[in-house]
Design a protein around this motif. Sequence first.
Motif, short mmCIF file in Angstrom:
data_model
loop_
_atom_site.label_atom_id
_atom_site.label_comp_id
_atom_site.label_asym_id
_atom_site.label_seq_id
_atom_site.Cartn_x
_atom_site.Cartn_y
_atom_site.Cartn_z
N LYS A 1 19.86 47.54 19.84
CA LYS A 1 19.56 48.72 19.70
C LYS A 1 18.62 49.70 21.05
O LYS A 1 18.55 50.35 21.06
CB LYS A 1 19.26 49.23 18.16
N ASN B 1 19.46 58.25 19.57
CA ASN B 1 21.39 58.03 18.47
C ASN B 1 20.37 58.57 16.61
O ASN B 1 19.51 57.23 16.71
CB ASN B 1 21.99 56.48 18.81
N ALA B 2 20.36 59.29 16.78
CA ALA B 2 19.85 59.98 14.78
C ALA B 2 20.80 59.47 13.62
O ALA B 2 20.07 58.89 12.82
CB ALA B 2 20.48 61.91 14.79
N ASP B 3 22.02 58.34 14.56
CA ASP B 3 22.45 57.50 13.73
C ASP B 3 21.17 56.13 13.02
O ASP B 3 21.24 55.89 12.11
CB ASP B 3 24.41 57.60 13.18
N GLU B 4 20.61 56.01 14.15
CA GLU B 4 20.56 54.85 13.80
C GLU B 4 19.16 55.08 13.87
O GLU B 4 18.42 54.50 13.87
CB GLU B 4 20.77 54.22 15.06
N ILE B 5 18.33 56.02 13.12
CA ILE B 5 16.75 55.48 12.90
C ILE B 5 16.62 54.89 12.22
O ILE B 5 15.76 53.82 12.38
CB ILE B 5 16.47 57.33 11.71
#
Lengths: 354, 238
Positions: free
Chosen positions: A207, A217-221
């Motif tokens: 990541k 990438n906000a989904d991978e916070i």
Amino acid sequence: MKASLATSAALHALVLTWALVSLGSPESFDVADVEALPVDIVSIEELTQIQQGDKQAPVKDKAAPVPTAKETPVENAENVGDSDVDLKNLPMPEERPRDIETAAAPEKAEKVVQTPDPKPVEDVKQEEPPSEPSTEVAALPEARQDVAPDPKPDAAPAEEAPPEEAEAEALPDKVPVPAMRPKVEQAQAQTAKTPERKKEEKKKQEKASSLNESDFNADEIAALLNKEKASGGGAKRSRDEAALGGKKTTGGSKLTMSEMDALRGQIQNNWSIIPGLADAAEVRIKVTMQLDQNGDIIGEPSVVATGGTESARRALAGGAKRAIMKSRPFRGLPPEKYDAWREVVVNFDPSDMM
Amino acid sequence: MEQVGLEAVGSVTLWGLFMQAGFVVKLVMLGLIAASIWTWAIVVDKSLSYGKARRQLDSFEQVFWSGQSLEELYRTLSDRQTSGMSAIFVAAMREWKKSFERGARAPIGLQMRIDRAMDVTLARESELLEARLGSLATIGSSAPFIGLFGTVVGIMTSFQAIAGSKQTSLAVVAPGIAEALLATAIGLLAAIPAVIAYNKFSADAGKLTARMEGFADEFSAILSRQIDEKLQPRAAAQ
């Protein structure tokens, strides 16, 4: 009238009997034997002047934390502990290593070679002595545990290096800067891995690399958040016996009476008081001065004289100023208490000095 | 030692408090209880007698204004013991009769005599109504002070006793003060009903007296008309 008098008397007799019977003794208060409430008077100094020590230890003259096992000092460490990096959180034992898949190990070892700088945060999390500093060898502890067949020939000799040496060298390099972690390159992150975290780390590395390459990438916070258990402890060493104190020193300590008196003595030694000055006994002199860390005076000391006659005040204030200028720099002030004597007020009673 | 001292303090029931009080305080309490008995005796007496007086006034007014001849009414009432309006009526009629039997001539003199007779009877009646109200007022205003006196004396003696015992624990101080305060309590107990009753009864007495006065004036007017009617023809005849 007689009839009503009799009626009234009978009425009173009735009421009185009723009162005597039913309004008997009121129930006495049930007073339990209550111990007196212990009241502590807490002065604000106990909050502002806390010295580092141990909260459970008995009170002593000098507050001191529980002695640490290691003695090698770490510069600028504030929190007491045996850790090599100064961290605020308490030391937590790490879970026992679980079975780990070994497949990923070789890849990492290859990457490690390029990165000599180990990642500090991860080091701290390990209870084991860190072995990363010897640049290429970082992966070795893992290898010892699980990855028996290390494909890398270069790493093999380094494996044998004793962890103690590695640690000694490592200490100065490590800096406790957690904020650095997101920027750390993949390879760095891998170096110090404990075996159990390999999988996690691999994902993270992927990541992280995607971060570097593209965008946030906000989904991978969630994946970026640190899910690792904190384990740490400070790096400040303590040798004294444990004594009551706070977690850390919150305020400057005060000068003790003897330290204060030493300072006053230095001034008095240089103070030539004119004998027989009229009314000198009634003058009080208050000197306020700012000192630098060498004990030298910053700016002008302010001398305020009160009481006595005008001439005596002037004479003594002048004498005090001269004595102060003559006796600088002041010696014997404890440097660790500089906060306390940065600005110091000294009171003089000339009648004591004659 | 201390346990003994505490027990010696005695019970804190009402009777216990009364019995351990000093002589003066006992006297004050007994006096106040007597005052209270007297107050309630007056209250009972007055409420009975005022009710009776009111009923008598009502029935007399009914009879008086029923159109019955005054002579007949006088004849029936003169034999009985009268009170209130009937007493005023009887006094006025008696004076009228006497004057006419002796052949009075001067109408003004007759009118004055009748008025005087009625005034005297009215005063006697209203004095009867207000009898003993004065003692209610006295009790109402002085009983609290008497009780206070008892309290002060009681507290004084109990403080003297404390000074003697050289102990200041509350258990030693409290019973004496409670006993002393009992005197004030009894004083208030006597005074409060006395004040209330005094106010009520003096208002009632005022109302009854006003009614009688009104009747007296009215009757005086009637008699004066009668005098004019009876004396005018005689004067004209002469």
